[in-house]
Write a protein that holds these residues in place. Structure first.
Motif, mmCIF file in Angstrom:
data_model
loop_
_atom_site.group_PDB
_atom_site.id
_atom_site.type_symbol
_atom_site.label_atom_id
_atom_site.label_comp_id
_atom_site.label_asym_id
_atom_site.label_seq_id
_atom_site.Cartn_x
_atom_site.Cartn_y
_atom_site.Cartn_z
ATOM 1 N N ASN A 28 0.816 -1.227 0.000
ATOM 2 C CA ASN A 28 0.000 0.000 0.000
ATOM 3 C C ASN A 28 0.844 1.270 0.000
ATOM 4 O OD1 ASN A 28 -2.460 -1.496 0.088
ATOM 5 N ND2 ASN A 28 -2.096 -1.843 2.265
ATOM 6 N N GLY A 29 1.888 1.263 -0.816
ATOM 7 C CA GLY A 29 2.673 2.476 -1.011
ATOM 8 C C GLY A 29 3.506 2.863 0.194
ATOM 9 N N ILE A 30 3.666 4.159 0.367
ATOM 10 C CA ILE A 30 4.550 4.666 1.406
ATOM 11 C C ILE A 30 4.059 4.305 2.803
ATOM 12 C CG2 ILE A 30 3.514 6.937 1.786
ATOM 13 C CD1 ILE A 30 7.263 6.223 1.231
ATOM 14 N N SER A 31 2.741 4.089 2.956
ATOM 15 C CA SER A 31 2.224 3.692 4.267
ATOM 16 C C SER A 31 2.765 2.335 4.680
ATOM 17 C CB SER A 31 0.696 3.672 4.273
ATOM 18 O OG SER A 31 0.207 2.625 3.459
ATOM 19 N N GLY A 32 3.091 1.482 3.709
ATOM 20 C CA GLY A 32 3.681 0.188 4.017
ATOM 21 C C GLY A 32 5.062 0.320 4.630
ATOM 22 N N VAL A 33 5.781 1.371 4.243
ATOM 23 C CA VAL A 33 7.086 1.617 4.855
ATOM 24 C C VAL A 33 6.887 2.146 6.272
ATOM 25 C CG1 VAL A 33 9.306 2.788 4.632
ATOM 26 C CG2 VAL A 33 8.043 2.137 2.577
ATOM 27 N N VAL A 34 6.018 3.127 6.420
ATOM 28 C CA VAL A 34 5.786 3.727 7.739
ATOM 29 C C VAL A 34 5.304 2.667 8.735
ATOM 30 C CG1 VAL A 34 4.378 5.391 9.014
ATOM 31 C CG2 VAL A 34 5.305 6.006 6.783
#
Length: 392
Positions: A28-34
Motif C-alpha cells: 500500500n505504497g509509502i504507508s507500508g514503509v511507515v
C-alpha cells in the motif's frame, strides 16, 4: 504498467548481488514503509513475477497515504518513523513507481535524505495512463489505455455502421487532466464514414454551438454519429447538467437541441484494468524503465526520474531509449495534447497525433487463460520480519 516496471526492477536488482542483498516491496505504497509492512520479493516464484505484467490488480496494494512535509509535529514523527524503518532494514535504494504525486513524494524523500545525511538513492519511475508528466515522450500505461480505448471504439463504430439506426452514441473514456486517451480513439477510424466522428478533449474549450452543428452534419451524412469524450468537459455545461458525467451531459444536450436518439457508453474503470489488451510496446518500455532505475541507483544516481524517449529514424521506424531527468524538472506543467496535433476545428486528432500514438499500441502480451478467462497472478506476499515496535 506499474507491474511491468516492478518486474523490470526485480529482474535488474537480482543482477547486482554485490550492492543489493534483499529486494523488498512496501504494501500500500509509502504507508507500508511507515507501518513496516514489507514483503520479500525474492521469495516470490519466478513465474509469479513474470505473470505480474498481465495482472491488472495492484500487486502491492494501493497507496492512498501521502507523506506530510509541512514540518508539523505529526509530519516530523512520520518522517522520523520512515527513516527509522529504512535504517532498521538497511534500505539504501528506493524506487517509487507512479504518476505525478508519487514522483513528487520521491523528490521530497530524496531531499529529506540529503538533509538528514542518510545515504540513500531514490529514483522515480513514471507510470501514468493520462500521460500528464512533462518532458517525457509517453508514460508507461498510456499506450495500453489507448489500445483498449481504440479497440472498444472500433467495435462500437462497427456496430453502429451496420445497425442501420439513426442514433448518436457518446463514449466516455478516461481523461480529466489530459486528452491523450480519448484522442487515441482516432486509431479506430478507418474512413470518413466510420466513427469516431467527434473527439472532445479537455485541452480544447467546448463550444456548444459548434459541437451541435458538427453532430447534425455528421448525422445528415452518415445517419449516425459516434462521439468520444474524456471525463471532463471544459467548460462544463451550465445548470443541472454540470453535476452529471460528460456523456450524460452531452446526451441530454443532443436530445434537447437536436431531438436525436442517444446512447451512452462509459469505459472508465474498464480502461484502467484491461490487462488482456495491454500493448507489448508499452509493457516493454515499462520493464526497461524499471531496469534502468536500478542501474541508475547502483551507478550512484538519486533524485532522478527515468524517462522514455521516442526517436524517429529517417525511414520512419521508431527506436526507444532511456534517459534521466531531475525529478524537480519532471513535475512542471501538465503535458497536454498539442493543439497542432488536432484538426483545425479541434474535433479530431490529425496525422501528427496518429504518428505519435500508433507505435505505443503495437504488439500483444498474450496472457495465460484458465477456464476461458485470463489468469491473474497474485503475489505470495511473504512478510519481512519487523524490527521496530508498532507505529500509531
Amino acid at each position: 504498467q506499474i507491474h511491468a516496471s516492478l518486474v523490470g526492477a526485480i529482474r535488474a536488482a537480482g543482477r547486482h548481488p554485490d550492492q543489493i542483498e534483499e529486494i523488498y516491496g512496501a504494501l500500500n505504497g509509502i504507508s507500508g514503509v511507515v507501518q513496516e509492512e514489507l514483503i520479500d520479493l525474492q521469495d516470490e516464484k519466478q513465474h509469479t513475477v513474470d505473470g505480474l505484467k498481465n495482472t491488472p490488480v495492484p500487486a502491492l496494494g494501493v497507496g492512498r497515504y501521502e507523506l506530510d512535509f509541512s514540518g508539523s509535529d505529526v509530519a516530523k514523527a512520520d518522517l522520523d518513523r520512515l527513516f527509522a524503518v529504512f535504517q532498521a532494514h538497511n534500505i539504501r535504494f528506493f524506487l517509487q513507481i507512479g504518476g505525478r504525486s508519487a514522483l513528487e513524494s520521491a523528490l521530497k524523500l530524496h531531499e529529506e535524505a540529503v538533509k538528514r545525511g542518510y545515504e540513500m538513492r531514490i529514483l522515480g519511475i513514471p507510470s501514468s495512463i493520462e500521460n500528464d508528466l512533462p518532458l517525457i515522450d509517453a508514460a508507461p500505461g498510456c499506450g495500453s489505455a489507448i489500445k483498449c480505448c481504440a479497440t472498444s471504439v472500433l467495435e462500437i463504430a462497427t456496430d453502429l455502421r451496420n445497425a442501420n439506426e439513426k442514433v448518436c452514441c457518446i463514449v466516455e473514456v478516461v481523461g480529466q487532466a489530459t486528452g491523450w486517451i480519448p484522442a487515441g480513439a482516432i486509431l479506430a477510424k478507418r474512413n470518413s464514414a466510420d466513427g469516431p466522428h467527434i473527439i472532445l478533449l479537455p485541452e480544447v474549450a467546448f463550444d456548444q454551438a459548434s459541437f451541435l452543428k458538427q453532430v447534425q452534419a455528421t448525422m445528415d451524412s452518415f445517419n449516425h454519429c459516434l462521439v468520444v469524450v474524456g471525463e471532463k468537459l471544459s467548460p462544463a455545461l451550465p445548470g443541472d447538467c454540470a453535476d452529471s458525467s460528460p456523456a450524460t451531459q452531452l446526451a441530454g444536450l443532443i436530445q434537447k437541441s437536436l431531438n436525436l436518439k442517444t446512447v451512452t457508453v462509459k469505459l472508465g474503470q474498464a480502461l484502467r484494468s484491461a490487462a488482456h489488451l495491454a500493448s507489448a510496446a508499452d509493457a516493454n518500455n515499462a520493464i526497461a524503465l524499471g531496469a534502468a532505475a536500478v542501474r541508475a541507483a547502483t551507478d550512484g544516481q538519486s533524485g532522478m526520474m527515468i524517462k522514455t524517449i521516442r526517436r524517429t529514424a529517417d525511414d520512419g521506424s521508431v527506436r526507444w531509449s532511456n534517459d534521466l531527468q531531475g525529478l524537480g524538472d519532471a513535475l512542471g506543467a501538465v503535458n497536454g495534447v498539442p493543439r497542432d496535433w488536432l484538426s483545425e476545428n479541434g474535433f479530431l486528432p490529425n496525422e501528427k497525433f496518429i504518428a505519435f500514438a500508433q507505435p505505443l499500441i503495437e504488439g500483444e502480451l498474450h496472457p495465460v487463460f484458465e477456464k476461458g478467462l485470463p489468469r491473474f497472478t497474485p503475489l505470495d506476499k511473504v512478510p519481512v520480519e519487523k524490527k521496530l515496535p508498532p507505529y500509531v
